[in-house]
Scaffold this motif. Structure first.
Motif, PDB file in Angstrom:
ATOM      1  N   MET A  90       0.839  -1.166   0.000  1.00  0.00           N
ATOM      2  CA  MET A  90       0.000   0.000   0.000  1.00  0.00           C
ATOM      3  C   MET A  90       0.894   1.244   0.000  1.00  0.00           C
ATOM      4  SD  MET A  90      -3.627   0.798   1.852  1.00  0.00           S
ATOM      5  CE  MET A  90      -3.712  -0.098   3.256  1.00  0.00           C
ATOM      6  N   THR A  91       0.481   2.269  -0.744  1.00  0.00           N
ATOM      7  CA  THR A  91       1.255   3.502  -0.817  1.00  0.00           C
ATOM      8  C   THR A  91       0.654   4.557   0.111  1.00  0.00           C
ATOM      9  OG1 THR A  91      -0.098   4.431  -2.584  1.00  0.00           O
ATOM     10  CG2 THR A  91       1.756   3.016  -3.252  1.00  0.00           C
ATOM     11  N   LYS A  92       1.360   5.677   0.260  1.00  0.00           N
ATOM     12  CA  LYS A  92       0.831   6.777   1.072  1.00  0.00           C
ATOM     13  C   LYS A  92      -0.463   7.319   0.477  1.00  0.00           C
ATOM     14  CE  LYS A  92       5.165   8.211   3.099  1.00  0.00           C
ATOM     15  NZ  LYS A  92       6.118   9.276   3.344  1.00  0.00           N
ATOM     16  N   LEU A  93      -0.549   7.320  -0.848  1.00  0.00           N
ATOM     17  CA  LEU A  93      -1.777   7.755  -1.508  1.00  0.00           C
ATOM     18  C   LEU A  93      -2.928   6.825  -1.125  1.00  0.00           C
ATOM     19  CD1 LEU A  93      -3.256   9.588  -3.536  1.00  0.00           C
ATOM     20  CD2 LEU A  93      -2.503   8.026  -5.336  1.00  0.00           C
ATOM     21  N   ASP A  94      -2.670   5.512  -1.124  1.00  0.00           N
ATOM     22  CA  ASP A  94      -3.694   4.545  -0.719  1.00  0.00           C
ATOM     23  C   ASP A  94      -4.153   4.804   0.713  1.00  0.00           C
ATOM     24  OD1 ASP A  94      -3.454   3.186  -3.159  1.00  0.00           O
ATOM     25  OD2 ASP A  94      -1.969   1.791  -2.364  1.00  0.00           O
ATOM     26  N   ASP A  95      -3.185   5.080   1.599  1.00  0.00           N
ATOM     27  CA  ASP A  95      -3.502   5.302   3.009  1.00  0.00           C
ATOM     28  C   ASP A  95      -4.506   6.439   3.189  1.00  0.00           C
ATOM     29  OD1 ASP A  95      -1.738   3.301   3.676  1.00  0.00           O
ATOM     30  OD2 ASP A  95      -0.103   4.663   4.223  1.00  0.00           O
ATOM     31  N   LYS A  96      -4.440   7.453   2.326  1.00  0.00           N
ATOM     32  CA  LYS A  96      -5.336   8.607   2.438  1.00  0.00           C
ATOM     33  C   LYS A  96      -6.616   8.419   1.619  1.00  0.00           C
ATOM     34  CE  LYS A  96      -1.744  11.927   3.439  1.00  0.00           C
ATOM     35  NZ  LYS A  96      -1.119  13.182   3.112  1.00  0.00           N
ATOM     36  N   LEU A  97      -6.477   7.858   0.434  1.00  0.00           N
ATOM     37  CA  LEU A  97      -7.610   7.790  -0.483  1.00  0.00           C
ATOM     38  C   LEU A  97      -8.632   6.716  -0.123  1.00  0.00           C
ATOM     39  CD1 LEU A  97      -8.206   9.658  -2.773  1.00  0.00           C
ATOM     40  CD2 LEU A  97      -7.222   8.029  -4.346  1.00  0.00           C
ATOM     41  N   LEU A  98      -8.192   5.543   0.309  1.00  0.00           N
ATOM     42  CA  LEU A  98      -9.132   4.464   0.628  1.00  0.00           C
ATOM     43  C   LEU A  98     -10.151   4.881   1.692  1.00  0.00           C
ATOM     44  CD1 LEU A  98      -6.752   1.378   0.471  1.00  0.00           C
ATOM     45  CD2 LEU A  98      -8.617   1.897  -1.085  1.00  0.00           C
ATOM     46  N   PRO A  99      -9.714   5.433   2.851  1.00  0.00           N
ATOM     47  CA  PRO A  99     -10.722   5.838   3.836  1.00  0.00           C
ATOM     48  C   PRO A  99     -11.562   7.027   3.374  1.00  0.00           C
ATOM     49  CG  PRO A  99      -8.486   6.103   4.728  1.00  0.00           C
ATOM     50  CD  PRO A  99      -8.364   5.505   3.376  1.00  0.00           C
ATOM     51  N   ALA A 100     -10.983   7.911   2.562  1.00  0.00           N
ATOM     52  CA  ALA A 100     -11.734   9.066   2.071  1.00  0.00           C
ATOM     53  C   ALA A 100     -12.866   8.634   1.142  1.00  0.00           C
ATOM     54  CB  ALA A 100     -10.801  10.038   1.354  1.00  0.00           C
ATOM     55  N   VAL A 101     -12.594   7.699   0.249  1.00  0.00           N
ATOM     56  CA  VAL A 101     -13.628   7.208  -0.668  1.00  0.00           C
ATOM     57  C   VAL A 101     -14.704   6.449   0.102  1.00  0.00           C
ATOM     58  CG1 VAL A 101     -14.084   5.666  -2.617  1.00  0.00           C
ATOM     59  CG2 VAL A 101     -12.108   7.197  -2.677  1.00  0.00           C
ATOM     60  N   LYS A 102     -14.296   5.657   1.090  1.00  0.00           N
ATOM     61  CA  LYS A 102     -15.277   4.934   1.902  1.00  0.00           C
ATOM     62  C   LYS A 102     -16.177   5.915   2.660  1.00  0.00           C
ATOM     63  CE  LYS A 102     -15.859   1.410   5.420  1.00  0.00           C
ATOM     64  NZ  LYS A 102     -15.207   0.507   6.357  1.00  0.00           N
ATOM     65  N   ALA A 103     -15.602   6.964   3.227  1.00  0.00           N
ATOM     66  CA  ALA A 103     -16.391   7.970   3.954  1.00  0.00           C
ATOM     67  C   ALA A 103     -17.354   8.687   3.005  1.00  0.00           C
ATOM     68  CB  ALA A 103     -15.467   8.973   4.636  1.00  0.00           C
ATOM     69  N   MET A 104     -16.899   8.980   1.800  1.00  0.00           N
ATOM     70  CA  MET A 104     -17.741   9.638   0.813  1.00  0.00           C
ATOM     71  C   MET A 104     -18.912   8.729   0.432  1.00  0.00           C
ATOM     72  SD  MET A 104     -16.664  11.506  -2.766  1.00  0.00           S
ATOM     73  CE  MET A 104     -15.723  10.107  -3.303  1.00  0.00           C
ATOM     74  N   ALA A 105     -18.653   7.440   0.248  1.00  0.00           N
ATOM     75  CA  ALA A 105     -19.715   6.493  -0.094  1.00  0.00           C
ATOM     76  C   ALA A 105     -20.733   6.397   1.030  1.00  0.00           C
ATOM     77  CB  ALA A 105     -19.119   5.119  -0.397  1.00  0.00           C
ATOM     78  N   THR A 106     -20.244   6.332   2.264  1.00  0.00           N
ATOM     79  CA  THR A 106     -21.133   6.233   3.419  1.00  0.00           C
ATOM     80  C   THR A 106     -22.028   7.460   3.523  1.00  0.00           C
ATOM     81  OG1 THR A 106     -19.510   4.886   4.588  1.00  0.00           O
ATOM     82  CG2 THR A 106     -21.188   5.976   5.932  1.00  0.00           C
ATOM     83  N   LYS A 107     -21.464   8.621   3.270  1.00  0.00           N
ATOM     84  CA  LYS A 107     -22.192   9.874   3.417  1.00  0.00           C
ATOM     85  C   LYS A 107     -23.138  10.142   2.248  1.00  0.00           C
ATOM     86  CE  LYS A 107     -21.454  14.761   4.292  1.00  0.00           C
ATOM     87  NZ  LYS A 107     -20.466  15.816   4.529  1.00  0.00           N
ATOM     88  N   MET A 108     -22.698   9.875   1.016  1.00  0.00           N
ATOM     89  CA  MET A 108     -23.465  10.307  -0.147  1.00  0.00           C
ATOM     90  C   MET A 108     -24.002   9.177  -1.020  1.00  0.00           C
ATOM     91  SD  MET A 108     -21.277  13.658  -1.311  1.00  0.00           S
ATOM     92  CE  MET A 108     -19.990  12.678  -2.032  1.00  0.00           C
ATOM     93  N   GLY A 109     -23.633   7.934  -0.733  1.00  0.00           N
ATOM     94  CA  GLY A 109     -24.049   6.825  -1.584  1.00  0.00           C
ATOM     95  C   GLY A 109     -25.508   6.448  -1.414  1.00  0.00           C
ATOM     96  N   THR A 110     -26.058   5.863  -2.459  1.00  0.00           N
ATOM     97  CA  THR A 110     -27.411   5.330  -2.434  1.00  0.00           C
ATOM     98  C   THR A 110     -27.361   3.929  -1.825  1.00  0.00           C
ATOM     99  OG1 THR A 110     -27.958   6.539  -4.454  1.00  0.00           O
ATOM    100  CG2 THR A 110     -29.361   4.667  -3.911  1.00  0.00           C
ATOM    101  N   THR A 111     -28.270   3.637  -0.915  1.00  0.00           N
ATOM    102  CA  THR A 111     -28.296   2.321  -0.276  1.00  0.00           C
ATOM    103  C   THR A 111     -28.923   1.311  -1.234  1.00  0.00           C
ATOM    104  OG1 THR A 111     -28.484   3.338   1.901  1.00  0.00           O
ATOM    105  CG2 THR A 111     -29.103   1.023   1.727  1.00  0.00           C
ATOM    106  N   VAL A 112     -28.197   0.235  -1.484  1.00  0.00           N
ATOM    107  CA  VAL A 112     -28.645  -0.820  -2.402  1.00  0.00           C
ATOM    108  C   VAL A 112     -28.418  -2.184  -1.769  1.00  0.00           C
ATOM    109  CG1 VAL A 112     -28.080   0.608  -4.422  1.00  0.00           C
ATOM    110  CG2 VAL A 112     -26.407  -1.057  -3.599  1.00  0.00           C
ATOM    111  N   SER A 113     -29.045  -3.195  -2.346  1.00  0.00           N
ATOM    112  CA  SER A 113     -28.767  -4.586  -1.994  1.00  0.00           C
ATOM    113  C   SER A 113     -28.143  -5.249  -3.209  1.00  0.00           C
ATOM    114  CB  SER A 113     -30.047  -5.336  -1.632  1.00  0.00           C
ATOM    115  OG  SER A 113     -30.555  -4.859  -0.418  1.00  0.00           O
ATOM    116  N   VAL A 114     -27.190  -6.140  -2.963  1.00  0.00           N
ATOM    117  CA  VAL A 114     -26.508  -6.836  -4.053  1.00  0.00           C
ATOM    118  C   VAL A 114     -26.642  -8.338  -3.821  1.00  0.00           C
ATOM    119  CG1 VAL A 114     -24.325  -7.163  -5.264  1.00  0.00           C
ATOM    120  CG2 VAL A 114     -24.863  -4.932  -4.259  1.00  0.00           C
TER     121      VAL A 114
END
Length: 122
Positions: free
Chosen positions: A1-25
């Motif tokens: 994992m790179t330093k970019l990964d360390d910052k981007l992975l949690p940021a994208v997850k937080a964005m999905a949690t906050k703004m994503g549409t809830t779906v079932s898969v």
């Protein structure tokens, strides 16, 4: 994992949690036991998943023959996702069922940060 990964992975997850549409898969898996020659199918449902950026597919995908007019696209944050999106998965958005017709891994450095999915109304 790179330093970019360390910052981007949690940021994208937080964005999905906050703004994503809830779906079932709904994910289907096939397995084969060579010793017995038996195949079996199993289905697992992943509820309360967050799909970001749900919108009609890009005209580029249609022009390249990767999608059809009327298809939908979205992205799942890879961090913490209990499954890897694959062709044939069924995604339920607001009681409407779609079938995954394409997936694309989106990387940040060495890690997959998100999965883009192309969905077709079932």
């Amino acid at each position: 994992m790179t330093k970019l990964d360390d910052k981007l992975l949690p940021a994208v997850k937080a964005m999905a949690t906050k703004m994503g549409t809830t779906v079932s898969v709904v994910v289907e898996s096939l397995s084969y036991a060579p010793a017995t020659g038996v195949t079996s199918r199993s289905t697992s449902t992943h509820s309360a998943q967050k799909l970001m950026g749900v919108r009609p597919v890009s005209k580029d995908y249609i022009a390249d023959g990767l999608a059809q007019d009327g298809d939908t696209q979205g992205m799942f944050a890879a961090s913490g996702l209990a499954f890897t999106p694959a062709q044939g998965d069924r995604v339920v958005i607001n009681s409407k069922t779609y079938t995954t017709v394409g997936t694309e891994d989106l990387f940040s450095g060495d890690s997959v940060v998100a999965y883009r999915v192309l969905l077709r109304a079932a």
